[in-house]
Design an enzyme around this catalytic site. Structure first.
Site, PDB file in Angstrom:
ATOM      1  CG  ASN A  41      28.722  28.035  36.251  1.00 14.84           C
ATOM      2  OD1 ASN A  41      28.808  26.835  36.429  1.00 14.84           O
ATOM      3  ND2 ASN A  41      28.837  28.588  35.061  1.00 14.84           N
ATOM      4  CD  GLU A  43      25.058  30.684  32.964  1.00 19.95           C
ATOM      5  OE1 GLU A  43      24.216  30.396  32.099  1.00 19.95           O
ATOM      6  OE2 GLU A  43      26.277  30.759  32.729  1.00 19.95           O
ATOM      7  CB  CYS A  52      31.333  32.700  39.837  1.00 23.66           C
ATOM      8  SG  CYS A  52      31.478  33.901  38.509  1.00 23.66           S
ATOM      9  CD  GLU A  54      35.443  30.735  40.550  1.00 26.29           C
ATOM     10  OE1 GLU A  54      34.239  30.752  40.228  1.00 26.29           O
ATOM     11  OE2 GLU A  54      36.373  30.892  39.734  1.00 26.29           O
ATOM     12  CB  CYS A  85      35.257  36.639  37.082  1.00 29.41           C
ATOM     13  SG  CYS A  85      34.231  36.790  38.564  1.00 29.41           S
ATOM     14  CB  CYS A  88      35.512  34.890  41.697  1.00 29.72           C
ATOM     15  SG  CYS A  88      33.782  34.428  41.483  1.00 29.72           S
TER      16      CYS A  88
HETATM   17  N1  THU Z   1      32.223  31.458  35.701  1.00 30.11           N
HETATM   18  C1  THU Z   1      32.479  30.852  36.907  1.00 30.11           C
HETATM   19  O1  THU Z   1      31.587  30.242  37.506  1.00 30.11           O
HETATM   20  N2  THU Z   1      33.733  30.963  37.404  1.00 30.11           N
HETATM   21  C2  THU Z   1      34.788  31.515  36.776  1.00 30.11           C
HETATM   22  O2  THU Z   1      35.889  31.506  37.299  1.00 30.11           O
HETATM   23  C3  THU Z   1      34.595  32.131  35.449  1.00 30.11           C
HETATM   24  C4  THU Z   1      33.198  32.216  34.968  1.00 30.11           C
HETATM   25  C5  THU Z   1      30.875  31.296  35.126  1.00 30.11           C
HETATM   26  C6  THU Z   1      29.997  32.508  35.128  1.00 30.11           C
HETATM   27  C7  THU Z   1      29.024  32.175  34.020  1.00 30.11           C
HETATM   28  O3  THU Z   1      27.982  31.364  34.523  1.00 30.11           O
HETATM   29  C8  THU Z   1      29.845  31.350  33.041  1.00 30.11           C
HETATM   30  O4  THU Z   1      30.977  30.898  33.779  1.00 30.11           O
HETATM   31  C9  THU Z   1      30.298  32.123  31.818  1.00 30.11           C
HETATM   32  O5  THU Z   1      30.938  33.301  32.155  1.00 30.11           O
END
Ligand code: THU
Length: 131
Positions: A41, A43, A52, A54, A85, A88
Site C-alpha cells: 500500500n 498512501e 492498496c 492488492e 477492501c 480490491c
Molecule cells: N489496505 C490494503 O492495502 N489492503 C487491504 O486489503 C486493506 C487495506 C491499506 C489501505 C490503507 O493504506 C491502509 O491499509 C489502511 O486502510
C-alpha cells in the site's frame, strides 16, 4: 503451496509507504505463467488517493503483460487476517477466476483462505453488459 507467496508478500510489505495509517499491507499474486508479482500500500496526504497492496500487485502484473492470476496472498500486521477492501475485491475479480484462492494472513502466522467468489458474491461482471 503458498510459502513463496507468503515470503514475497511479507518482504514487499516492509516497503509499504504508510505515514498516515501506519498499517502496512503486502500482496503477492501468482500469475498464470508462474511469475509472482507483488505490491504494497502507498498512501499520500490526500488520504483517499492512497492505493492498496492488492491494487499495486495487479498493476505490476498487468504492466508485465499478464492478465490472469491463479493464487493470491495478502498479509498485514493485524490481530486477524485482513480481507481485501470492496474496491480490491472487484479489482481481483477482474483478473482471477471465481475459484481462485486468496490467502489472508497476519505477520504472526494466522491464515484464512477464501475463494474470489466468496469474497465478492454476486459480482458485477462482463455478463451484465452487452459488450
Ligand atoms: N489496505 C490494503 O492495502 N489492503 C487491504 O486489503 C486493506 C487495506 C491499506 C489501505 C490503507 O493504506 C491502509 O491499509 C489502511 O486502510
Amino acid at each position: 503451496m503458498s510459502d513463496d507467496l507468503r515470503q514475497k508478500a511479507g518482504d514487499v510489505r516492509d516497503n509499504a509507504y504508510v505515514p498516515y495509517s501506519n498499517f502496512k499491507v503486502g500482496a503477492a499474486l501468482r500469475a498464470r505463467s508462474g511469475a509472482v508479482y507483488v505490491g504494497c500500500n502507498v498512501e499520500n496526504v490526500a488520504y483517499p488517493e492512497g492505493t492498496c497492496a492488492e491494487a499495486g500487485a495487479i498493476a505490476a502484473m498487468v504492466a508485465a503483460g499478464e492478465t490472469e492470476f491463479v493464487e493470491a496472498y495478502v498479509i498485514a500486521g493485524s490481530p486477524m487476517p485482513v480481507t481485501p477492501c470492496g474496491g480490491c475485491r472487484q479489482k481481483l475479480a477482474e483478473f482471477g477466476k471465481p475459484d481462485v484462492k486468496v490467502t489472508m494472513a497476519t505477520v504472526s502466522g494466522v491464515e484464512e483462505v477464501m475463494q474470489l467468489s466468496e469474497l465478492l458474491p454476486g459480482a458485477f461482471g462482463r455478463g451484465h453488459m452487452d459488450i
